[in-house]
Write a protein that holds these residues in place. Structure first.
Motif, PDB file in Angstrom:
ATOM      1  N   THR A  49       0.832  -1.198   0.000  1.00 15.66           N
ATOM      2  CA  THR A  49       0.000   0.000   0.000  1.00 15.66           C
ATOM      3  C   THR A  49       0.871   1.253   0.000  1.00 15.66           C
ATOM      4  O   THR A  49       0.552   2.266  -0.637  1.00 15.66           O
ATOM      5  N   TYR A  50       1.983   1.191   0.696  1.00 17.28           N
ATOM      6  CA  TYR A  50       2.919   2.320   0.814  1.00 17.28           C
ATOM      7  C   TYR A  50       3.521   2.684  -0.542  1.00 17.28           C
ATOM      8  O   TYR A  50       3.589   3.858  -0.926  1.00 17.28           O
ATOM      9  N   PHE A  51       3.939   1.679  -1.300  1.00 19.25           N
ATOM     10  CA  PHE A  51       4.701   1.925  -2.526  1.00 19.25           C
ATOM     11  C   PHE A  51       3.911   1.468  -3.745  1.00 19.25           C
ATOM     12  O   PHE A  51       3.516   0.313  -3.836  1.00 19.25           O
ATOM     13  N   SER A  52       3.711   2.371  -4.682  1.00 17.16           N
ATOM     14  CA  SER A  52       2.879   2.089  -5.845  1.00 17.16           C
ATOM     15  C   SER A  52       3.586   2.528  -7.126  1.00 17.16           C
ATOM     16  O   SER A  52       4.778   2.825  -7.128  1.00 17.16           O
ATOM     17  N   ALA A  53       2.806   2.610  -8.209  1.00 18.74           N
ATOM     18  CA  ALA A  53       3.362   3.082  -9.482  1.00 18.74           C
ATOM     19  C   ALA A  53       3.909   4.493  -9.352  1.00 18.74           C
ATOM     20  O   ALA A  53       4.801   4.890 -10.100  1.00 18.74           O
ATOM     21  N   VAL A  54       3.372   5.264  -8.405  1.00 18.55           N
ATOM     22  CA  VAL A  54       3.831   6.641  -8.232  1.00 18.55           C
ATOM     23  C   VAL A  54       5.325   6.683  -7.941  1.00 18.55           C
ATOM     24  O   VAL A  54       6.070   7.466  -8.514  1.00 18.55           O
ATOM     25  N   ILE A  55       5.782   5.813  -7.040  1.00 18.36           N
ATOM     26  CA  ILE A  55       7.198   5.833  -6.654  1.00 18.36           C
ATOM     27  C   ILE A  55       8.077   5.369  -7.805  1.00 18.36           C
ATOM     28  O   ILE A  55       9.132   5.946  -8.070  1.00 18.36           O
ATOM     29  N   PHE A  56       7.654   4.337  -8.546  1.00 21.21           N
ATOM     30  CA  PHE A  56       8.514   3.782  -9.584  1.00 21.21           C
ATOM     31  C   PHE A  56       8.477   4.587 -10.875  1.00 21.21           C
ATOM     32  O   PHE A  56       9.476   4.662 -11.586  1.00 21.21           O
ATOM     33  N   ILE A  57       7.355   5.182 -11.175  1.00 20.39           N
ATOM     34  CA  ILE A  57       7.230   5.851 -12.467  1.00 20.39           C
ATOM     35  C   ILE A  57       7.439   7.354 -12.352  1.00 20.39           C
ATOM     36  O   ILE A  57       8.230   7.942 -13.088  1.00 20.39           O
ATOM     37  N   GLY A  58       6.749   8.000 -11.451  1.00 17.86           N
ATOM     38  CA  GLY A  58       6.847   9.451 -11.388  1.00 17.86           C
ATOM     39  C   GLY A  58       7.787   9.969 -10.333  1.00 17.86           C
ATOM     40  O   GLY A  58       8.681  10.767 -10.600  1.00 17.86           O
ATOM     41  N   TYR A  59       7.597   9.511  -9.101  1.00 17.39           N
ATOM     42  CA  TYR A  59       8.257  10.128  -7.966  1.00 17.39           C
ATOM     43  C   TYR A  59       9.762   9.903  -7.962  1.00 17.39           C
ATOM     44  O   TYR A  59      10.551  10.852  -7.878  1.00 17.39           O
ATOM     45  N   ALA A  60      10.187   8.642  -8.024  1.00 16.24           N
ATOM     46  CA  ALA A  60      11.620   8.334  -7.945  1.00 16.24           C
ATOM     47  C   ALA A  60      12.394   8.920  -9.120  1.00 16.24           C
ATOM     48  O   ALA A  60      13.529   9.393  -8.958  1.00 16.24           O
ATOM     49  N   GLY A  61      11.782   8.911 -10.302  1.00 17.50           N
ATOM     50  CA  GLY A  61      12.466   9.471 -11.461  1.00 17.50           C
ATOM     51  C   GLY A  61      12.665  10.971 -11.348  1.00 17.50           C
ATOM     52  O   GLY A  61      13.770  11.480 -11.552  1.00 17.50           O
ATOM     53  N   LYS A  62      11.618  11.691 -10.987  1.00 22.20           N
ATOM     54  CA  LYS A  62      11.711  13.152 -10.895  1.00 22.20           C
ATOM     55  C   LYS A  62      12.654  13.581  -9.776  1.00 22.20           C
ATOM     56  O   LYS A  62      13.506  14.456  -9.962  1.00 22.20           O
ATOM     57  N   VAL A  63      12.513  12.945  -8.598  1.00 21.30           N
ATOM     58  CA  VAL A  63      13.360  13.323  -7.467  1.00 21.30           C
ATOM     59  C   VAL A  63      14.815  12.959  -7.750  1.00 21.30           C
ATOM     60  O   VAL A  63      15.737  13.736  -7.468  1.00 21.30           O
ATOM     61  N   GLY A  64      15.051  11.779  -8.308  1.00 27.48           N
ATOM     62  CA  GLY A  64      16.414  11.372  -8.622  1.00 27.48           C
ATOM     63  C   GLY A  64      17.067  12.284  -9.649  1.00 27.48           C
ATOM     64  O   GLY A  64      18.261  12.593  -9.554  1.00 27.48           O
ATOM     65  N   TRP A  65      16.304  12.736 -10.631  1.00 27.01           N
ATOM     66  CA  TRP A  65      16.816  13.649 -11.659  1.00 27.01           C
ATOM     67  C   TRP A  65      17.262  14.966 -11.023  1.00 27.01           C
ATOM     68  O   TRP A  65      18.286  15.536 -11.390  1.00 27.01           O
ATOM     69  N   GLY A  66      16.521  15.449 -10.056  1.00 25.70           N
ATOM     70  CA  GLY A  66      16.828  16.737  -9.459  1.00 25.70           C
ATOM     71  C   GLY A  66      17.830  16.695  -8.325  1.00 25.70           C
ATOM     72  O   GLY A  66      18.587  17.649  -8.124  1.00 25.70           O
ATOM     73  N   PHE A  67      17.881  15.576  -7.574  1.00 23.46           N
ATOM     74  CA  PHE A  67      18.679  15.526  -6.349  1.00 23.46           C
ATOM     75  C   PHE A  67      19.907  14.630  -6.433  1.00 23.46           C
ATOM     76  O   PHE A  67      20.801  14.727  -5.589  1.00 23.46           O
ATOM     77  N   GLY A  68      19.966  13.720  -7.397  1.00 25.25           N
ATOM     78  CA  GLY A  68      21.099  12.805  -7.448  1.00 25.25           C
ATOM     79  C   GLY A  68      21.078  11.826  -6.287  1.00 25.25           C
ATOM     80  O   GLY A  68      20.014  11.393  -5.841  1.00 25.25           O
ATOM     81  N   LEU A  69      22.245  11.502  -5.762  1.00 21.94           N
ATOM     82  CA  LEU A  69      22.345  10.480  -4.719  1.00 21.94           C
ATOM     83  C   LEU A  69      21.733  10.906  -3.387  1.00 21.94           C
ATOM     84  O   LEU A  69      21.454  10.063  -2.537  1.00 21.94           O
ATOM     85  N   SER A  70      21.522  12.199  -3.173  1.00 20.73           N
ATOM     86  CA  SER A  70      20.885  12.617  -1.929  1.00 20.73           C
ATOM     87  C   SER A  70      19.439  12.127  -1.847  1.00 20.73           C
ATOM     88  O   SER A  70      18.817  12.166  -0.789  1.00 20.73           O
ATOM     89  N   THR A  71      18.915  11.640  -2.967  1.00 18.88           N
ATOM     90  CA  THR A  71      17.594  11.006  -2.973  1.00 18.88           C
ATOM     91  C   THR A  71      17.537   9.850  -1.985  1.00 18.88           C
ATOM     92  O   THR A  71      16.473   9.513  -1.463  1.00 18.88           O
ATOM     93  N   LEU A  72      18.685   9.233  -1.710  1.00 17.64           N
ATOM     94  CA  LEU A  72      18.712   8.068  -0.813  1.00 17.64           C
ATOM     95  C   LEU A  72      18.331   8.422   0.622  1.00 17.64           C
ATOM     96  O   LEU A  72      18.074   7.524   1.429  1.00 17.64           O
ATOM     97  N   TRP A  73      18.303   9.722   0.972  1.00 19.74           N
ATOM     98  CA  TRP A  73      17.766  10.092   2.287  1.00 19.74           C
ATOM     99  C   TRP A  73      16.301   9.664   2.418  1.00 19.74           C
ATOM    100  O   TRP A  73      15.838   9.347   3.518  1.00 19.74           O
ATOM    101  N   ILE A  74      15.600   9.639   1.312  1.00 21.97           N
ATOM    102  CA  ILE A  74      14.199   9.195   1.349  1.00 21.97           C
ATOM    103  C   ILE A  74      14.124   7.716   1.692  1.00 21.97           C
ATOM    104  O   ILE A  74      13.211   7.271   2.392  1.00 21.97           O
ATOM    105  N   VAL A  75      15.102   6.943   1.215  1.00 21.01           N
ATOM    106  CA  VAL A  75      15.167   5.521   1.573  1.00 21.01           C
ATOM    107  C   VAL A  75      15.295   5.362   3.088  1.00 21.01           C
ATOM    108  O   VAL A  75      14.585   4.564   3.718  1.00 21.01           O
TER     109      VAL A  75
END
Length: 504
Positions: A49-75
């Motif tokens: 329920t927590y993780f859906s298409a949003v994280i794999f398709i929209g969210y992770a791609g957009k955030v990773g594009w803008g933040f680089g490896l600092s995206t891993l703080w979300i992990v």
């Protein structure tokens, strides 16, 4: 091959729905599985329920594009706060208190906890209205993926997913959702490892040892602790996606439905490990998107750059056909569970929290029928919004997530632990969160980069408002609080004339 695996997966979902239909006789069965869901089912239900298409398709791609490896703080945040601490802090108290108050939903719980007439209807309205854009964001992510991988038109994919969700959810209810979540969660785990294996092995990456140096060559900020946008944006994303889950009714529902307190510990462990694996796969892949593209991919229909296409394009250019099929099932699995939970919670807001309040004498069969009907209504409204494509996925998710979490987080979490929280404190804190999210989101014209920060403010400020208001407003009666908190309610004492301590 893709068609065969997809057909088998869809057939499995429908079979589980029909199998569980005969055990779904009461409203409790349909919405909470009779409060008999074991630890593994509960853990996977929470994670999927927590993780859906949003994280794999929209969210992770957009955030990773803008933040680089600092995206891993979300992990880190999603794993430790969104999963581990959520279970440790909320699960036991939530199950105990909802059983004592005989409540099935978040609106029911808040009205009973605070003896606040009208709170249930207010909360039900917030859930139904603001869960629609969240659900639409999931449909959008799925539709983009099917369009890119299967060449299925966006509109056809959205409608097909809506029909599938309706068929397996309406027949089997929450028990069907929980059973399928174990299989779906397993597919997600294998899919993530497959995705990482091929992405790291791609020539653009050249192995995990080359990641830092290659990103640094593009821009040193992409390997910095806070990324190019700085600390405030990344901290906002971490808090919104981690602490925000504590106030989302579709997440809290998993604590209501778990079988017993002994099941909480193993569910906590499994849920935390699941979150670590899934978030690492999604956000780490997103953080590598700059290695695959010099410029953001352009949507062929609009002619505009679209971050929702980043990860689908990486998959198409990097993975073999069988791996693409597995990832497709990964995203489909994550999304179907999220959609089912959103639909259940939203339809319950109308059936349990509104209609049942107006007509308490409704039979169980009638209530289940109404739940199924409003499941269809909610799915239809979500698809209409999906087909309109009002904005990118990140904006839809941030608005709904921030608004719902901002409305419920303070009265729910503080209400579990602090007996001095008052009805007026709960009301004002909820209205504060709702107002901050709506007013400021439109004030910034739904600017995607600012929405996470607004969502965080909508969550945190009510946590201060509720205790401040409660200190100067009328407290709830001791008899009611004893019912709410049970043995954990602090008993007052006085010294009698005979010098014996009497409990009052």
């Amino acid at each position: 091959m893709k068609g065969i695996f997809l057909t088998l997966f869809v057939g499995f979902l429908l079979f589980i729905g029909l199998f569980c239909m005969r055990r779904t006789k009461t409203l409790n069965d349909f919405f909470l599985g009779g409060r008999s869901i074991g630890p593994w089912l509960s853990a996977f239900a929470y994670g999927t329920t927590y993780f859906s298409a949003v994280i794999f398709i929209g969210y992770a791609g957009k955030v990773g594009w803008g933040f680089g490896l600092s995206t891993l703080w979300i992990v880190v945040g999603n794993t430790l706060v969104g999963s581990l601490l959520a279970w440790l802090v909320l699960a036991k108290r939530t199950r105990q208190m909802t059983v004592r108050l005989n409540t099935l939903t978040m609106p029911q719980f808040l009205e009973a906890r605070y003896q606040a007439p009208g709170f249930k209807v207010f909360a039900a309205g917030v859930i139904f209205i603001f869960m629609i854009p969240y659900s639409a964001s999931v449909f959008m992510g799925l539709s983009y993926l099917f369009e890119r991988v299967f060449d299925i038109p966006y509109t056809v994919a959205a409608i097909a997913m809506a029909v599938l969700t309706a068929m397996y959810l309406i027949t089997g209810g929450y028990r069907a959702v929980a059973l399928t979540d174990v299989v779906q969660g397993t597919v997600m785990v294998f899919g993530v490892f497959t995705l990482l294996y091929y992405v790291l092995g791609a020539p653009q990456v050249g192995g995990i040892g080359q990641v830092v140096s290659k990103l640094q060559a593009i821009d040193p900020q992409f390997v910095a602790p806070a990324g190019p946008p700085g600390w405030l944006p990344i901290a906002s994303l971490v808090l919104l996606t981690s602490l925000g889950t504590w106030g989302l009714p579709q997440m809290v529902q998993k604590f209501y439905a778990i079988k017993d307190e002994a099941s909480i510990r193993p569910a906590t462990i499994v849920s935390t490990l699941f979150a670590l694996v899934i978030t690492t796969g999604a956000y780490f892949t997103g953080s590598l998107s700059r290695l695959f593209f010099d410029e953001m991919p352009v949507d062929a229909l609009t002619g505009q750059p679209n971050p929702d296409l980043l990860i689908p394009q990486i998959m198409i250019t990097t993975l073999p056909e069988w791996a693409i099929t597995l990832i497709l099932l990964l995203v489909l699995s994550a999304s179907m569970s999220t959609l089912a939970s959103l639909v259940l919670v939203s339809s319950s807001a109308v059936t349990i929290d509104f209609i049942q309040g107006l007509n308490p004498k409704l039979s169980d069969g009638r209530k289940v029928g109404l739940m199924r009907f409003f499941c269809l209504v909610f799915i239809a409204l979500s698809v209409i919004l999906t087909l309109a494509k009002p904005t990118i996925i990140l904006s839809l998710m941030a608005i709904s997530w921030g608004t719902v979490a901002g409305t419920f987080l303070a009265p729910y979490v503080i209400g579990l632990y602090w007996s001095k929280a008052t009805a007026k404190g709960a009301w004002i804190s909820s209205l504060t969160g709702l107002t901050i999210s709506i007013v400021f989101s439109f004030y910034v014209k739904l600017e995607a980069g600012l929405l996470p920060t607004i969502g965080v403010l909508a969550m945190l400020i009510p946590l201060l408002v509720l205790p401040l208001v409660s200190m100067v407003t009328e407290p709830l009666s001791d008899s009611h609080l004893k019912k709410v908190f049970g043995k954990s309610f602090p008993t007052k004492t006085r010294v009698a004339k005979n010098k014996k301590v009497e409990q009052v």
